[in-house]
Design an enzyme around this catalytic site. Structure first.
Site, PDB file in Angstrom:
ATOM      1  N   HIS A   1       1.074  -1.185   0.101  1.00 17.28           N
ATOM      2  CA  HIS A   1      -0.329  -0.499  -0.072  1.00 17.28           C
ATOM      3  C   HIS A   1       0.867   1.148   0.112  1.00 17.28           C
ATOM      4  CE1 HIS A   1      -3.346  -2.469   0.606  1.00 17.28           C
ATOM      5  NE2 HIS A   1      -4.381  -1.561   0.721  1.00 17.28           N
TER       6      HIS A   1
ATOM      7  N   TYR B   1      -5.737   5.432   6.818  1.00 20.82           N
ATOM      8  CA  TYR B   1      -6.477   3.819   7.653  1.00 20.82           C
ATOM      9  C   TYR B   1      -7.288   4.250   8.521  1.00 20.82           C
ATOM     10  CZ  TYR B   1      -2.696   0.994   5.616  1.00 20.82           C
ATOM     11  OH  TYR B   1      -1.874   0.248   4.825  1.00 20.82           O
TER      12      TYR B   1
ATOM     13  N   GLU C   1       5.586  -0.508   7.903  1.00 21.90           N
ATOM     14  CA  GLU C   1       7.280   0.432   8.907  1.00 21.90           C
ATOM     15  C   GLU C   1       8.069  -0.729   7.853  1.00 21.90           C
ATOM     16  OE1 GLU C   1       9.184   2.852  10.877  1.00 21.90           O
ATOM     17  OE2 GLU C   1       6.989   3.339  10.199  1.00 21.90           O
TER      18      GLU C   1
HETATM   19  C1  HEM Z   1      -8.259  -3.444   5.438  1.00 24.31           C
HETATM   20  C2  HEM Z   1      -7.308  -2.308   5.390  1.00 24.31           C
HETATM   21  C3  HEM Z   1      -7.443  -2.704   3.424  1.00 24.31           C
HETATM   22  C4  HEM Z   1      -7.899  -4.022   2.580  1.00 24.31           C
HETATM   23  C5  HEM Z   1      -8.006  -5.424   3.664  1.00 24.31           C
HETATM   24  C6  HEM Z   1      -6.632  -3.334   1.632  1.00 24.31           C
HETATM   25  C7  HEM Z   1      -6.960  -3.968   0.469  1.00 24.31           C
HETATM   26  C8  HEM Z   1      -6.965  -4.234  -0.779  1.00 24.31           C
HETATM   27  C9  HEM Z   1      -6.635  -4.629  -1.516  1.00 24.31           C
HETATM   28  C10 HEM Z   1      -6.814  -6.385  -2.382  1.00 24.31           C
HETATM   29  C11 HEM Z   1      -5.892  -4.697  -2.879  1.00 24.31           C
HETATM   30  C12 HEM Z   1      -6.288  -5.005  -4.325  1.00 24.31           C
HETATM   31  C13 HEM Z   1      -4.450  -5.112  -4.432  1.00 24.31           C
HETATM   32  C14 HEM Z   1      -3.183  -5.666  -3.835  1.00 24.31           C
HETATM   33  O1  HEM Z   1      -4.074  -6.302  -2.862  1.00 24.31           O
HETATM   34  O2  HEM Z   1      -2.075  -4.445  -3.275  1.00 24.31           O
HETATM   35  C15 HEM Z   1      -5.983  -2.581  -2.599  1.00 24.31           C
HETATM   36  C16 HEM Z   1      -5.717  -1.687  -3.132  1.00 24.31           C
HETATM   37  C17 HEM Z   1      -5.404   0.037  -3.048  1.00 24.31           C
HETATM   38  N1  HEM Z   1      -5.961  -0.135  -1.983  1.00 24.31           N
HETATM   39 FE1  HEM Z   1      -6.546  -0.724   0.232  1.00 24.31          FE
HETATM   40  N2  HEM Z   1      -6.333  -2.201   1.574  1.00 24.31           N
HETATM   41  C18 HEM Z   1      -6.650  -1.804   3.104  1.00 24.31           C
HETATM   42  C19 HEM Z   1      -6.518  -0.720   3.222  1.00 24.31           C
HETATM   43  C20 HEM Z   1      -6.138   0.615   2.522  1.00 24.31           C
HETATM   44  C21 HEM Z   1      -6.466   1.572   2.829  1.00 24.31           C
HETATM   45  C22 HEM Z   1      -5.916   2.570   4.359  1.00 24.31           C
HETATM   46  C23 HEM Z   1      -6.047   2.963   1.307  1.00 24.31           C
HETATM   47  C24 HEM Z   1      -6.048   4.272   1.854  1.00 24.31           C
HETATM   48  C25 HEM Z   1      -7.054   5.353   1.209  1.00 24.31           C
HETATM   49  C26 HEM Z   1      -5.682   2.100   0.669  1.00 24.31           C
HETATM   50  C27 HEM Z   1      -6.049   2.387  -0.812  1.00 24.31           C
HETATM   51  C28 HEM Z   1      -5.956   1.751  -1.599  1.00 24.31           C
HETATM   52  C29 HEM Z   1      -5.422   1.960  -3.321  1.00 24.31           C
HETATM   53  C30 HEM Z   1      -5.179   2.681  -4.086  1.00 24.31           C
HETATM   54  C31 HEM Z   1      -5.080   0.416  -3.975  1.00 24.31           C
HETATM   55  C32 HEM Z   1      -4.940   1.127  -5.332  1.00 24.31           C
HETATM   56  C33 HEM Z   1      -6.304   0.616  -5.867  1.00 24.31           C
HETATM   57  C34 HEM Z   1      -6.196   0.468  -7.767  1.00 24.31           C
HETATM   58  O3  HEM Z   1      -5.611  -0.236  -8.232  1.00 24.31           O
HETATM   59  O4  HEM Z   1      -6.774   1.449  -8.498  1.00 24.31           O
HETATM   60  N3  HEM Z   1      -5.876   1.042   1.322  1.00 24.31           N
HETATM   61  N4  HEM Z   1      -6.378  -2.797  -1.017  1.00 24.31           N
END
Ligand code: HEM
Length: 143
Positions: free
Chosen positions: A81, A91, A134
């Site tokens: 992330h 978060y 971190e």
């Molecule tokens: C419980 C906390 C979180 C979970 C389980 C989660 C899960 C995921 C997953 C599964 C992806 C898909 C790609 C990957 O696995 O890297 C992803 C992408 C992403 N997440 Fe999270 N995330 C969390 C927290 C956050 C937070 C706090 C942010 C801030 C706004 C965030 C922003 C993003 C962004 C910007 C992407 C990429 C979006 C894109 O590809 O267009 N996530 N996240």
């Protein structure tokens, strides 16, 4: 980790049955409350994003009693992330929006006990992701 695993599992099951598209609703709430987060999600189509988030949540709920899995998987996810330019502060935005989504879908089943269980679980999940972020920051400095 002292999480209320039974309560988390049964409420998650109820929520997923009631609203299989709960993560779409989550993004609506997140972007309504924190419009500045919207442009960050530009890499993937919204449906794919929502599907990946659902799968991540299901995997976490499946491994609530597996501390090594949680620490490894969520640590790596937190590090990843950083590439999405997610800051520690965000978060809080996601936690608030995720809990609001779960509460909305659960309706009357959203008791104080359920709310507390999810507050604790999100706290643990975000701590593990932040620890991974971190570590990755510290490694990047020594490289
Ligand atoms: C419980 C906390 C979180 C979970 C389980 C989660 C899960 C995921 C997953 C599964 C992806 C898909 C790609 C990957 O696995 O890297 C992803 C992408 C992403 N997440 Fe999270 N995330 C969390 C927290 C956050 C937070 C706090 C942010 C801030 C706004 C965030 C922003 C993003 C962004 C910007 C992407 C990429 C979006 C894109 O590809 O267009 N996530 N996240």
């Amino acid at each position: 980790m002292g999480l209320n695993v039974d309560v988390l599992r049964s409420s998650f099951e109820l929520v997923v049955e009631t609203a299989p598209d709960l993560t779409s609703r989550f993004y609506e709430i997140l972007f309504e409350r924190y419009p500045q987060a919207r442009p960050m999600f530009h890499r993937r189509p919204r449906e794919q994003q929502a599907k990946m988030l659902t799968e991540a949540l299901v995997a976490v709920v499946d491994h609530l009693e597996d501390a090594p899995w949680l620490s490894e998987t969520l640590g790596a996810m937190g590090a990843k992330h950083l590439e999405y330019e997610v800051t520690d502060e965000m978060y809080g935005w996601v936690g608030e929006s995720l809990l609001a989504t779960l509460a909305e879908v659960a309706g009357e089943a959203w008791t104080d006990e359920v709310a507390q269980a999810w507050t604790d679980a999100y706290g643990a999940i975000s701590s593990l992701m932040l620890a991974g972020a971190e570590n990755a920051r510290a490694l990047a400095k020594t490289a």
